[in-house]
Design a protein around this motif. Sequence first.
Motif, PDB file in Angstrom:
ATOM      1  N   TRP A 193       0.969  -1.005   0.050  1.00 34.97           N
ATOM      2  CA  TRP A 193       0.013  -0.117   0.020  1.00 34.97           C
ATOM      3  C   TRP A 193       0.852   1.322   0.071  1.00 34.97           C
ATOM      4  O   TRP A 193       0.660   2.229  -0.667  1.00 34.97           O
ATOM      5  CB  TRP A 193      -0.884   0.021   1.072  1.00 34.97           C
TER       6      TRP A 193
ATOM      7  N   TYR B 217       2.364   1.875  -3.391  1.00 32.40           N
ATOM      8  CA  TYR B 217       1.239   2.352  -4.247  1.00 32.40           C
ATOM      9  C   TYR B 217       0.969   3.682  -4.096  1.00 32.40           C
ATOM     10  O   TYR B 217       0.926   4.474  -5.047  1.00 32.40           O
ATOM     11  CB  TYR B 217      -0.006   1.290  -4.123  1.00 32.40           C
ATOM     12  N   ARG B 218       0.878   4.234  -2.738  1.00 31.03           N
ATOM     13  CA  ARG B 218       0.589   5.581  -2.687  1.00 31.03           C
ATOM     14  C   ARG B 218       1.693   6.479  -3.151  1.00 31.03           C
ATOM     15  O   ARG B 218       1.591   7.534  -3.565  1.00 31.03           O
ATOM     16  CB  ARG B 218       0.444   5.703  -1.108  1.00 31.03           C
TER      17      ARG B 218
END
Length: 165
Positions: free
Chosen positions: A156, A159-160
Motif C-alpha cells: 500500500w 502504491y501511494r
Amino acid sequence: MNSLGRRQTSDGRHESAEERADRRWNELLQEVRVTQTGVQILFGFLLTVVFTPRFATLSETDKTLYVITVLLGAATTGALIGPVTLHRLVTGRRLKPETVVWASRLTVVGTVLLLATVVSVLLLILRVAMHNGAVPWLVAGIFAWLLLCWFALPAWALYRHARRK
C-alpha cells in the motif's frame, strides 16, 4: 553528478553507487538481524519438541504437521542466514550493489518462509492445545494479520508513493 562523483538519487541523497550499496547493505543487515534472532529461537524450540514425552502421543496428522513445520523452520533459517554468507563469500570482488539485490531477494523469500513457519507452528500448537473447530479460524486470523503487517502495508505504501509521482 558533482565534482566528487556523487549524484543526487531519487530520495534526495547525494551518494555514489558504492555509498548507496553500503547504506542499503547496512539497512538490510539490521533487518535480517531482527528476523534471524526470532527464527533461530523458534527453530531451536521446534528441534526440542520431538524429544519430549508428549510427542509420542501426537496423532499422525500432528506428527506430519510437526515435520512440515521443522522443514519450514530450516528453510527459513537458511534463507535468512543466506545474505550474511553471500556477502562473506563475495566480499572484495566489487559486487556490493549486486550482493545487496540478491540478499534483499533472499530476505523476502525468508520472510515468506517465516510466514509459513509461524502459521504452521500456530496450527500445530493450537491443534494440540484446543482440539476444536476454532483452530483453523484462529490461525487464519493470524495469517491475515501477518499478511497485512508484512506485505499489504508495504504494498500500500509503495502504491501511494507511486501515485504521488
